[in-house]
Scaffold this motif. Structure first.
Motif, short mmCIF file in Angstrom:
data_model
loop_
_atom_site.label_atom_id
_atom_site.label_comp_id
_atom_site.label_asym_id
_atom_site.label_seq_id
_atom_site.Cartn_x
_atom_site.Cartn_y
_atom_site.Cartn_z
N TYR A 8 52.13 75.06 87.79
CA TYR A 8 53.21 76.04 87.71
C TYR A 8 52.64 77.45 87.81
O TYR A 8 51.45 77.69 87.56
N PHE A 9 53.54 78.38 88.20
CA PHE A 9 53.20 79.80 88.25
C PHE A 9 54.28 80.56 87.48
O PHE A 9 55.47 80.43 87.76
N VAL A 10 53.84 81.36 86.49
CA VAL A 10 54.75 82.14 85.65
C VAL A 10 54.35 83.60 85.74
O VAL A 10 53.16 83.93 85.73
N ALA A 11 55.34 84.48 85.81
CA ALA A 11 55.05 85.91 85.92
C ALA A 11 55.95 86.70 84.97
O ALA A 11 57.09 86.32 84.71
N ASN A 12 55.41 87.80 84.47
CA ASN A 12 56.14 88.74 83.62
C ASN A 12 56.00 90.14 84.23
O ASN A 12 55.03 90.43 84.92
N ALA A 13 56.95 91.01 83.92
CA ALA A 13 56.85 92.40 84.38
C ALA A 13 57.52 93.29 83.35
O ALA A 13 58.40 92.85 82.59
N GLY A 14 57.11 94.55 83.33
CA GLY A 14 57.70 95.48 82.37
C GLY A 14 57.49 96.92 82.75
O GLY A 14 56.67 97.24 83.63
N ILE A 15 58.22 97.79 82.09
CA ILE A 15 58.10 99.22 82.29
C ILE A 15 58.10 99.90 80.93
O ILE A 15 58.85 99.51 80.02
N ASN A 16 57.23 100.90 80.76
CA ASN A 16 57.16 101.70 79.54
C ASN A 16 57.30 103.17 79.90
O ASN A 16 56.67 103.65 80.86
N LEU A 17 58.11 103.88 79.15
CA LEU A 17 58.35 105.30 79.37
C LEU A 17 57.94 106.07 78.13
O LEU A 17 58.42 105.78 77.02
N THR A 18 57.02 107.03 78.28
CA THR A 18 56.59 107.86 77.16
C THR A 18 57.42 109.14 77.15
O THR A 18 57.43 109.89 78.13
N LEU A 19 58.11 109.37 76.04
CA LEU A 19 59.01 110.51 75.91
C LEU A 19 58.55 111.42 74.78
O LEU A 19 58.25 110.94 73.69
N ALA A 20 58.47 112.70 75.03
CA ALA A 20 58.15 113.69 73.99
C ALA A 20 56.86 113.33 73.24
O ALA A 20 56.77 113.47 72.03
N ALA A 21 55.88 112.82 73.95
CA ALA A 21 54.53 112.54 73.44
C ALA A 21 54.46 111.38 72.46
O ALA A 21 53.59 110.52 72.57
N HIS A 22 55.36 111.32 71.47
CA HIS A 22 55.23 110.33 70.41
C HIS A 22 56.13 109.12 70.58
O HIS A 22 56.03 108.17 69.81
N TYR A 23 57.01 109.11 71.56
CA TYR A 23 58.00 108.04 71.68
C TYR A 23 57.78 107.27 72.98
O TYR A 23 57.62 107.85 74.06
N LYS A 24 57.81 105.94 72.87
CA LYS A 24 57.65 105.10 74.06
C LYS A 24 58.76 104.05 74.07
O LYS A 24 58.96 103.31 73.09
N LEU A 25 59.50 103.99 75.17
CA LEU A 25 60.53 102.98 75.37
C LEU A 25 60.02 101.96 76.36
O LEU A 25 59.40 102.31 77.38
N GLY A 26 60.29 100.68 76.08
CA GLY A 26 59.81 99.63 76.97
C GLY A 26 60.87 98.59 77.25
O GLY A 26 61.74 98.33 76.42
N PHE A 27 60.77 97.99 78.43
CA PHE A 27 61.66 96.90 78.81
C PHE A 27 60.83 95.86 79.55
O PHE A 27 60.03 96.21 80.43
N LYS A 28 60.98 94.57 79.19
CA LYS A 28 60.19 93.51 79.79
C LYS A 28 61.09 92.37 80.28
O LYS A 28 62.09 92.05 79.65
N VAL A 29 60.68 91.79 81.41
CA VAL A 29 61.31 90.57 81.91
C VAL A 29 60.24 89.48 81.86
O VAL A 29 59.19 89.60 82.49
N HIS A 30 60.51 88.45 81.09
CA HIS A 30 59.57 87.34 80.92
C HIS A 30 59.98 86.20 81.86
O HIS A 30 61.15 85.85 81.96
N ASN A 31 58.98 85.60 82.52
CA ASN A 31 59.24 84.51 83.47
C ASN A 31 60.24 84.96 84.53
O ASN A 31 61.32 84.39 84.71
N ILE A 32 59.87 85.99 85.26
CA ILE A 32 60.81 86.65 86.17
C ILE A 32 61.28 85.75 87.31
O ILE A 32 62.37 85.94 87.85
N PHE A 33 60.50 84.73 87.68
CA PHE A 33 60.90 83.83 88.76
C PHE A 33 61.62 82.58 88.25
O PHE A 33 61.84 81.63 89.02
#
Length: 608
Positions: A558-583
């Motif tokens: 099998y082949f499994v993949a994940n992907a995500g994005i992180n956004l750093t806001l105002a130096a101290h804040y980080k927002l993230g979103f992830k997709v697990h097993n995207i396929f």
């Protein structure tokens, strides 16, 4: 006071420390000093907080996607065990701040009862290490490290994540340090209904809920210029409901509590470094074969340990290391026939390190263990490293390692076997390390030969009992290519690992179960200014699940993949979103227990 009461009081203390500004790091205190020496000779994967946050579901996920280890997991968040280089979970040692914490009952560790975010760093070391880390360090060791920084002021971080299957994950870490004092406190809470479905397999993860809590407290104080007194404590409390195939099945659950405390006195001068450790480890588990009935089995164990590690530097070319330890293991089972047992164990090891010229390093070690009622071999290790030129190093390692029987192996009623011998392995590897510009490549072929492997087999009466049986041969290659480059305001990191494993029982000429011949894992991270995007991929080849190597019972590749994005806001804040097993891959690591299809999570990380 119970572990749960310890945890509640500790978590309140964690939230009381507060937030403030950061200062420049002066000194970082590491509890496992032997790892620094191992880096010269053995392949070690190092994972830090930024790596953990890409796979926050559990420690199994991190190891599956970011290490050469094969993870056998009975469904998401359930019982999970690792396999290095075609060996077994019992031949993998978990090392907490330099101390072996494998269960005295099972002789192994359950990965999903070791909470991921409670550690500052993970080290995954392939290859034998019994001379330093003792019983079970045959295939490899997984190091769960905490550190303490001095002269850094107040700091704090808060992590909050929500995801599919009603999953909630939170973590708070605060610390304070000046020139002499360092204190770090953290708390973690995870809960999930874990009720995912895989319609193609006609599977729903019924009764799969879990939750756990972890508290960590570390402190260190410098006494003058040469001495440091430190303390590290961890409390864990977890509940797992084991999945069933339908509503008609009886639902079960499992409780696990642990308490670990380690005190260390470290002395360092120009010629001598010495680390003296005292540790207390307590583990309690309870199994309920009916979720609403009293426990049906369980056990409680205690380990009292003293360890001294003395290193004397004769010159800039030669050093001698002497390591001695003593431990008392106590255990009491419930409905297992193990009423109350205890065992004394100790060891003495000596290592010499020689650096005759700048491009050559050697290390050689001998060790003798003394385990009450069990014969143990003399162990050895040898490592040599040659810097052939600026871009190529070659490393040779060979060693003799072992695992002595666990309490379940010896005393479980009616099937325990008090006459068991220790498992013994001989192994060798040849590491090839290449570096050119921003590229790093490691290619390590290896060979392992194991005798007197302890396996639970059915006897003539149909009862499962442990016996010393098979000879096992395992050989293969571990390889990893890394690339990292800064382009002004952007950064790119790429990694790709390939593992080939050939592991056979020489008496039956069959492949060992749950050892895929091929594993490929990799990741790509691109960071531009305030934005980071990452991708992970994992390929596992055909995996046999039975000792007779039946193709019909094997787990397909099998082949499994994940992907995500992180956004750093105002130096101290980080927002993230992830997709697990995207396929939306349908896959499992243990037969009959599929893992989730595509699912999602979002997180907020605040760092002060």
């Amino acid at each position: 006071m119970t572990v749960k009461h310890h945890f509640s009081a500790a978590l309140m203390f964690c939230f009381s420390l507060g937030f403030a500004q950061e200062k420049t790091i002066d000194t970082v205190y590491i509890f496992d000093s032997q790892l620094k020496n191992s880096r010269k000779f053995q392949k070690i994967e190092t994972l830090k907080q930024e790596d953990f946050l890409k796979n926050t579901a559990n420690l199994s996920e991190v190891l599956r996607f970011q290490s050469p280890v094969y993870i056998k997991e009975n469904g998401r968040g359930m019982v999970s065990s690792p396999s290095f280089r075609g060996t077994t979970a019992q031949q993998t040692a978990f090392i907490w701040n330099g101390i072996n914490i494998n269960s005295v009952f099972l002789g192994q560790g359950d990965i999903n009862n070791l909470n991921l975010l409670g550690y500052d760093q993970l080290e995954i070391k392939s290859g034998g290490g019994s001379v330093i880390y003792g019983s079970g360090a045959i295939g490899g060791t997984i190091h769960l490290n905490n550190d303490l920084a001095f002269n850094k002021g107040f700091n704090a971080g808060f992590f909050l994540e929500g995801g599919s299957f009603n999953t909630f994950n939170s973590f708070l870490k605060t610390s304070y340090s000046d020139e002499r004092l360092s204190v770090k406190v953290s708390g973690n809470f995870v809960t999930s209904d874990n009720d995912y479905e895989v319609p193609e397999k006609d599977y729903r993860n019924l009764n799969g809920a879990y939750n756990n809590r972890t508290f960590n407290l570390g402190a260190a104080y410098m006494v003058g210029r040469n001495n440091t007194i430190s303390w590290q404590t961890q409390i864990y409390d977890g509940i797992q409901h084991y999945p069933v195939r339908s509503e008609d099945y009886t639902k079960t659950k499992y409780f696990a509590d642990s308490f670990r405390s380690l005190v260390s006195w470290d002395f360092k001068s120009k010629k001598i470094t010495n680390s003296f450790k005292l540790a207390y480890l307590q583990d309690d588990f309870q199994y309920f074969d009916h979720i609403d009935q009293p426990k049906s089995s369980g056990g409680n164990s205690e380990v009292y340990l003293a360890k001294n590690d003395l290193n004397y530097i004769f010159s800039d070319k030669f050093a001698f290391n002497l390591i001695g330890d003593y431990q008392l293991n106590k255990a009491e089972g419930f409905q297992s026939g193990i009423s109350s047992v205890q065992r004394n164990a100790g060891s003495a090891a000596g290592l010499v390190r020689w650096n005759p010229v700048k491009i050559i390093n050697f290390e050689a070690g001998l060790k003798k263990d003394f385990v009450e009622g069990i014969a143990t071999p003399i162990l050895y290790s040898f490592s040599g490293k040659l810097a052939v030129n600026k871009w190529y190093d070659v490393v040779l390692n060979f060693s003799k390692n072992f695992r002595y029987p666990s309490f379940n192996d010896l005393y479980w009623k009616p099937a325990g076997n008090p006459n068991l011998k220790s498992e013994i392995s001989h192994q060798a590897e040849l590491g090839n390390q290449f570096q050119y510009g921003d590229f790093r490549l490691n290619v390590t072929p290896y060979y392992i030969y194991i005798t007197d492997m302890i396996r639970w087999l059915q006897n003539s009466k149909g009862v499962w009992t442990p016996v010393n049986t098979n000879k096992v041969e395992s050989y293969g290659v571990e390889s990893k290519l890394d690339f990292a480059k800064d382009f002004g305001r952007s950064t790119t990191k790429l990694s790709l690992g390939y593992i080939f494993t050939h592991s056979k029982n020489l008496e039956t000429n069959r492949f060992l179960s749950y050892v895929p011949q091929h594993k490929i894992y990799g990741s790509a991270v691109y960071r531009y200014d305030f934005m980071e995007i990452f991708f992970q991929g994992l390929f596992n080849g055909l995996t046999y699940t039975t000792d007779d190597s039946k193709i019909s019972a094997a787990i397909n590749s099998y082949f499994v993949a994940n992907a995500g994005i992180n956004l750093t806001l105002a130096a101290h804040y980080k927002l993230g979103f992830k997709v697990h097993n995207i396929f939306d891959e349908i896959y499992e690591t243990t037969a009959f227990f599929p893992l989730p299809k595509r699912n999602y999570s979002a997180n907020l990380f605040i760092n002060f």
